[in-house]
Design a protein around this motif. Structure first.
Motif, short mmCIF file in Angstrom:
data_model
loop_
_atom_site.label_atom_id
_atom_site.label_comp_id
_atom_site.label_asym_id
_atom_site.label_seq_id
_atom_site.Cartn_x
_atom_site.Cartn_y
_atom_site.Cartn_z
N THR A 1 -3.88 10.14 1.21
CA THR A 1 -4.49 8.95 -0.30
C THR A 1 -4.01 7.24 -0.27
O THR A 1 -2.51 8.21 0.01
CB THR A 1 -4.55 9.17 -1.76
OG1 THR A 1 -5.11 11.17 -2.51
CG2 THR A 1 -5.06 8.28 -2.34
N MET B 1 -4.57 6.98 -12.74
CA MET B 1 -4.32 7.16 -11.32
C MET B 1 -2.77 6.86 -10.85
O MET B 1 -3.07 8.04 -9.95
CB MET B 1 -5.26 5.66 -11.25
CG MET B 1 -4.71 5.86 -9.72
SD MET B 1 -5.39 4.16 -9.28
CE MET B 1 -7.16 4.37 -8.77
N ARG C 1 -8.65 9.03 1.43
CA ARG C 1 -9.11 7.81 0.73
C ARG C 1 -8.47 6.61 0.30
O ARG C 1 -6.86 6.48 -0.26
CB ARG C 1 -9.22 9.11 -0.26
CG ARG C 1 -9.82 10.20 -0.74
CD ARG C 1 -11.44 10.05 -0.35
NE ARG C 1 -12.46 11.43 -0.52
CZ ARG C 1 -12.13 11.43 0.98
NH1 ARG C 1 -12.65 11.03 1.95
NH2 ARG C 1 -13.48 12.62 1.14
N ASN C 2 -9.00 5.10 0.32
CA ASN C 2 -8.74 3.94 0.06
C ASN C 2 -8.98 3.61 -1.88
O ASN C 2 -10.04 3.62 -2.25
CB ASN C 2 -9.40 3.86 0.90
CG ASN C 2 -9.11 1.75 0.73
OD1 ASN C 2 -7.47 2.02 0.49
ND2 ASN C 2 -9.32 1.34 1.30
N TYR C 3 -8.18 3.61 -2.36
CA TYR C 3 -8.77 3.26 -3.60
C TYR C 3 -7.61 1.55 -3.86
O TYR C 3 -6.24 1.83 -3.80
CB TYR C 3 -8.01 4.36 -4.31
CG TYR C 3 -8.94 5.41 -4.50
CD1 TYR C 3 -10.03 5.29 -5.50
CD2 TYR C 3 -8.51 6.24 -3.68
CE1 TYR C 3 -10.75 6.62 -5.56
CE2 TYR C 3 -8.79 7.66 -3.95
CZ TYR C 3 -10.39 7.90 -4.92
OH TYR C 3 -11.03 9.09 -4.77
N THR C 4 -8.09 1.18 -5.34
CA THR C 4 -7.41 -0.06 -5.32
C THR C 4 -7.07 0.07 -6.85
O THR C 4 -7.94 0.44 -7.75
CB THR C 4 -8.22 -0.92 -5.07
OG1 THR C 4 -8.27 -1.73 -3.60
CG2 THR C 4 -7.44 -2.70 -5.50
N ILE D 1 -3.00 4.06 -2.04
CA ILE D 1 -3.21 3.20 -3.03
C ILE D 1 -3.08 1.65 -2.93
O ILE D 1 -1.52 1.51 -2.21
CB ILE D 1 -2.14 3.70 -4.59
CG1 ILE D 1 -2.54 5.24 -4.08
CG2 ILE D 1 -2.54 3.13 -5.77
CD1 ILE D 1 -4.18 4.61 -5.39
N ALA E 1 -7.96 -4.61 -1.37
CA ALA E 1 -8.92 -3.33 -0.77
C ALA E 1 -9.20 -3.52 0.67
O ALA E 1 -8.84 -2.19 1.51
CB ALA E 1 -10.08 -2.80 -1.14
N HIS F 1 -11.76 10.22 -8.75
CA HIS F 1 -11.10 8.14 -9.19
C HIS F 1 -12.61 7.87 -8.65
O HIS F 1 -12.70 8.37 -7.15
CB HIS F 1 -9.92 7.85 -9.21
CG HIS F 1 -8.85 9.08 -10.13
ND1 HIS F 1 -8.82 7.70 -11.36
CD2 HIS F 1 -8.23 9.70 -10.23
CE1 HIS F 1 -7.60 9.13 -12.23
NE2 HIS F 1 -7.38 10.06 -11.00
N LEU G 1 -5.79 11.82 -5.36
CA LEU G 1 -6.10 11.45 -6.67
C LEU G 1 -7.43 12.38 -6.50
O LEU G 1 -8.76 13.05 -4.92
CB LEU G 1 -7.42 10.48 -6.08
CG LEU G 1 -5.88 8.84 -6.28
CD1 LEU G 1 -6.77 7.63 -6.70
CD2 LEU G 1 -5.26 9.40 -7.24
N HIS H 1 1.13 -1.45 0.28
CA HIS H 1 0.46 0.41 0.61
C HIS H 1 0.46 0.96 0.19
O HIS H 1 1.44 1.25 0.41
CB HIS H 1 -0.95 0.25 1.54
CG HIS H 1 -2.04 -1.18 1.69
ND1 HIS H 1 -2.73 -2.14 0.92
CD2 HIS H 1 -1.25 -2.26 1.53
CE1 HIS H 1 -2.97 -3.37 1.21
NE2 HIS H 1 -2.25 -3.09 1.59
#
Length: 298
Positions: free
Chosen positions: A87, A285, A259-262, A89, A199, A298, A295, A75
């Motif tokens: 953020t 991204m 923010r948590n994005y995969t 990723i 995630a 997205h 980000l 991560h």
């Protein structure tokens, strides 16, 4: 909040402070915070990224009986202290990438070949984000840290009953201990497999921030948390200035602004082995994220 930042600054920055000296010499914990050298196109530019710090979180599968460790969880966290946002990723561990000096392979194999340094270089080359710090934990380290904090309140998205990971949960928010957090984070026998599991690991990171905020940020509580960190985290190549930079970046960010994005991904095959490919939209991204750790849309 200003009092908390000031306290961290005093503990981390003053020359000869006994706590900083003890922490920097500590070498027995299962969680390692290290500073690494960025490489390639992600070379750190203090002018460009003066308000942003990129940290790579590695969950190592190192344990007795296992020959060679790999990164079970990856991560990248962008901390933007100026905007007070962050953020996360999440990178699926089977993502197919170029590993410097080793050709193409699964992204988590970089840790097996060259430890935190090579893993950071590989992730930096993939994302364009100049990773400067790496926080590596073993299964035991994660369990111990969560238990030291009194458990975490985690939102379980759906029923889980997996014998391999030990994940056995009903859905909903619930306080779970270190072993249960580890089981939840490792369960991949779920819809979308490793992509969803990755995630969930990012979700745990946010829950940890939420837990700390709920416990309060008074001077007494901060000292308690620092004691927890001292007992569970060791450092490598870390200076008091580094500690201040990381502490300030973490403290000014509210969990609601994380923010948590995969990474947009798809499962495929390479030479009869299942791997994960980054979808084309992942390139945009990464470019958005590497700019300032945030980000936009997205």
């Amino acid at each position: 909040m200003k009092r908390v930042i000031a306290l961290v600054a005093v503990l981390a920055l003053l020359p000869g402070v006994w706590f900083a000296d003890l922490w920097l010499d500590h070498a027995s914990a299962d969680i390692l915070l290290s500073k690494v050298k960025t490489a390639g196109d992600a070379t750190y530019d203090p002018g460009r990224w003066k308000d942003t710090t990129f940290v790579l979180l590695i969950g190592s599968d190192e344990r007795p009986g296992l020959e060679g460790a790999r990164a079970d969880g990856l991560h990248v966290v962008g901390l933007n202290s100026e905007q007070g946002k962050a953020t996360i990723i999440n990178i699926p561990r089977d993502t197919w990438v170029e590993i410097p000096g080793h050709g193409q392979g699964r992204v988590n194999e970089a840790y097996h070949f060259g430890g935190a340094q090579l893993q950071a270089e590989t992730v930096s080359n993939l994302t364009g984000a100049p990773v400067s710090y790496v926080l590596t934990t073993t299964f035991g380290g994660l369990t111990a840290m969560v238990d030291a904090l009194g458990g975490l309140e985690v939102d379980i998205p759906y029923p889980m009953d997996d014998q391999n990971s030990g994940a056995a949960f009903l859905p909903g928010r619930q306080v779970i201990n270190g072993s249960q957090v580890l089981a939840f984070s490792r369960n991949r026998h779920i819809p979308d497999g490793d992509i969803s599991r990755t995630a969930h690991q990012g979700q745990v990171i946010i829950h940890a921030l939420e837990s700390l905020r709920k416990k309060g940020t008074s001077g007494t509580n901060v000292l308690g948390y620092l004691d927890v960190l001292f007992r569970n985290v060791r450092t490598e190549n870390i200076t008091p200035t580094d500690l201040y930079r990381l502490g300030r970046g973490a403290l000014v960010v509210d969990p609601g602004d994380v923010r948590n994005y995969t990474v947009p991904s798809r499962v495929g095959m390479i030479r009869n082995q299942s791997v994960v490919f980054v979808r084309p939209e992942g390139t945009a991204m990464f470019a958005d994220f590497a700019d300032d750790g945030i980000l936009q849309a997205h």
